[in-house]
Design an enzyme around this catalytic site. Structure first.
Site, PDB file in Angstrom:
ATOM      1  N   GLU A 282     -12.764   1.008  -3.739  1.00 42.34           N
ATOM      2  CA  GLU A 282     -11.305   0.911  -3.640  1.00 42.34           C
ATOM      3  C   GLU A 282     -10.805  -0.267  -4.479  1.00 42.34           C
ATOM      4  OE1 GLU A 282     -10.418   2.571   0.816  1.00 42.34           O
ATOM      5  OE2 GLU A 282     -10.903   0.464   0.733  1.00 42.34           O
TER       6      GLU A 282
ATOM      7  N   ASP B  12      -3.622  -4.470   2.095  1.00 40.56           N
ATOM      8  CA  ASP B  12      -3.838  -4.929   0.715  1.00 40.56           C
ATOM      9  C   ASP B  12      -2.632  -5.557   0.008  1.00 40.56           C
ATOM     10  OD1 ASP B  12      -5.738  -3.087   1.488  1.00 40.56           O
ATOM     11  OD2 ASP B  12      -5.503  -1.797  -0.244  1.00 40.56           O
TER      12      ASP B  12
HETATM   13  C1  FRU Z   1      -7.876  -0.535   0.974  1.00 36.17           C
HETATM   14  C2  FRU Z   1      -7.111   0.765   1.139  1.00 36.17           C
HETATM   15  C3  FRU Z   1      -6.758   1.344  -0.203  1.00 36.17           C
HETATM   16  C4  FRU Z   1      -5.571   2.204   0.114  1.00 36.17           C
HETATM   17  C5  FRU Z   1      -4.878   1.385   1.170  1.00 36.17           C
HETATM   18  C6  FRU Z   1      -4.184   2.177   2.218  1.00 36.17           C
HETATM   19  O1  FRU Z   1      -7.783  -1.395   2.049  1.00 36.17           O
HETATM   20  O2  FRU Z   1      -7.875   1.673   1.914  1.00 36.17           O
HETATM   21  O3  FRU Z   1      -7.811   2.060  -0.817  1.00 36.17           O
HETATM   22  O4  FRU Z   1      -4.754   2.418  -1.003  1.00 36.17           O
HETATM   23  O5  FRU Z   1      -5.864   0.580   1.777  1.00 36.17           O
HETATM   24  O6  FRU Z   1      -3.427   1.371   3.059  1.00 36.17           O
END
Ligand code: FRU
Length: 497
Positions: free
Chosen positions: A225, A43
């Site tokens: 998320e 992300d």
């Molecule tokens: C989304 C996610 C978020 C988390 C991160 C962990 O892709 O699962 O919810 O903070 O990636 O790397």
């Protein structure tokens, strides 16, 4: 020469060769998109504009090309297309890995972290404690804070971390902070399993729960998320947009980003309707959020992959890239509001030359070199497709299917797909515009395609892995009404301006 010296030399040479492997020319390496020189990325995090610099932090695991203990990697850009990778900004600590979150410019020093007239940049992110997760507890995701007094270069974690503890939910993460001017307070928009929770704060350190939204509304095929809450003026009316990434259960299965439109009064979000809408109908645009501190212009960036196969794609030194940064808007069509996304203006800086073509020329096929932007208008929208291919007969198709009233990307013959059984397939994205005429922009990089139709009302983003880059494009169309066809050859962002 003593043996140990030879061994040392060999070791050093091996190291040098490994270090010297040119990241630019690695197979599939994006030429117009940000990708880390090496290792795993997911992300985008902490996107903030400050003092002429766009900062991009990102979920990063420097020690491997698969997901692991998360750090915040860091890259900086003056123009949103040329990025310089900087030192890692945040490392895991005893509170856990550094998961997704956001950064704001605390102009009035509400946090009190500013000193000697220096404005603090404040990052708020989730700390994920792997030991707690392993033990099966429900308190392993909490929110922490770090600040920077040198314009984002170095970061100090707050001694009072965590600043917001989980109320006892396993999924409690990805805080997106924004300033709510009417209430003179900060808002935290947070993903909590099957809902979004809103908190408010005067000082970014202590947070009060305001409300929650989402149970029973929208898509719920997976965990929510990486939310973002934004406000737009549409035809003179203020409309709020709530972006919510979901995994699995996205538009094409796996990861996807849905959104809701409605009102927000500093306390609660109220949707205008309960229709599920997707910000991008391709398989590879996830966890996208916007830059803070860009005024009325909202700029969106997503992770160009999907958790279904993100850790398995056949790249060697690095894994995954970001989408092209996009100007995000909201438009009223019929009774509903829909997002629009178009590549940022700065993409123009990459144009080496633009050539115009007529219908027949594109029907016969055109040779391509490097990344390209293809633009054209279909005066009376009907089925068409553009096929990008290489000399090995691998091909990617993008187009429009009149019967389905949908755009599509077909990567079923695009190249390697052995890493995930459902990869080689065709995906559709509904047309949202209602006009006869449709203007299309397609961005093609070494291993990604982004389709923007009707000023970005329908967008589709997908990755693919051909054995050789595509070097030709050919069009087929059911009626002869393609016009204003332009192909722009784009320069690589690895050669800094
Ligand atoms: C989304 C996610 C978020 C988390 C991160 C962990 O892709 O699962 O919810 O903070 O990636 O790397």
């Amino acid at each position: 020469m003593p043996r140990f010296l030879i061994q040392l030399l060999l070791l050093m040479t091996g190291f040098t060769i490994c270090q010297a492997q040119d990241p630019v020319h690695e197979a599939y390496r994006p030429q117009i998109h940000f990708s880390p020189k090496k290792s795993w990325m997911n992300d985008p995090n902490g996107l903030v504009y400050y003092k002429d610099n766009y900062h991009m932090f990102f979920q990063y695991y420097p020690d491997s090309t698969v997901w692991g203990p998360m750090h915040w990697g860091h890259a900086v850009s003056k123009d949103l297309v040329h990025w310089k990778e900087a030192a890692i900004a945040l490392y895991p600590d005893k509170l856990g890995y550094i998961f997704s979150g956001s950064t704001v410019v605390d102009k009035s020093n509400t946090s009190g972290f500013g000193s000697n007239g220096k404005t603090p940049l404040v990052a708020i992110f989730t700390q994920h404690d792997p030991a707690g997760e392993k033990a099966g507890s429900n308190n392993f995701q909490n929110q922490s804070l770090a600040y920077s007094l040198d314009e984002g270069t170095t970061w100090t974690k707050y001694s009072g971390n965590p600043i917001l503890k989980t109320p006892g939910m396993k999924d409690f993460r990805d805080p997106k902070i924004s300033w709510y001017p009417e209430g003179k307070k900060w808002i935290m928009t947070l993903a909590a399993g099957d809902r979004i929770m809103f908190y408010s704060s005067a000082d970014l350190k202590s947070w009060t729960r305001e409300s929650e939204f989402g149970v029973g509304t929208g898509a719920h095929g997976g965990v929510w998320e990486c939310p973002d809450l934004l406000s737009f003026k549409v035809d003179g009316k203020q409309v709020w947009l709530l972006l919510v990434s979901i995994n699995p259960g996205g538009a094409q299965g796996g990861s996807g980003t849905q959104y809701f439109t409605g009102s927000f009064d500093g306390h609660a979000f109220t949707p205008l309707d309960t229709v599920t809408r997707w910000a991008d109908y391709g398989a590879d645009n996830y966890a996208g959020v916007t830059w803070s501190n860009t005024g009325d212009e909202k700029i969106f960036l997503g992770w160009m992959s999907n958790w279904q196969y993100g850790t398995k794609v056949p790249t060697v030194q690095w894994r995954s890239a970001m989408t092209i940064p996009r100007v995000l808007g909201l438009k009223k069509i019929g009774d509903g509001y829909f997002t629009t996304m178009m590549p940022v203006e700065a993409l123009e800086k990459l144009v080496i030359k633009t050539t115009s073509y007529n219908h027949d020329a594109t029907e016969n096929g055109i040779a391509l070199t490097g990344p390209v932007r293809l633009e054209f208008t279909v005066s009376d929208l009907h089925s068409f497709s553009f096929t990008f291919s290489n000399s090995q007969g691998q091909a990617l198709k993008a187009g429009y299917d009149e019967e389905k009233n949908s755009f599509f990307i077909d990567r079923s013959q695009a190249g390697r797909s052995d890493f995930y059984s459902g990869f080689a397939t065709i995906h559709y994205g509904p047309r949202i515009a209602q006009t006869n005429e449709s203007r299309i922009t397609i961005l093609l990089d070494n291993s990604s395609v982004e389709l923007f139709a009707d000023q970005g009302l329908t967008t589709m983003t997908e990755v693919f892995f051909p054995d050789q880059p595509y070097n030709s494009v050919q069009q087929t169309v059911s009626r002869k009404s393609l016009n204003d066809i332009k192909i722009s050859q784009l320069s690589s962002v690895w050669s800094q301006p």
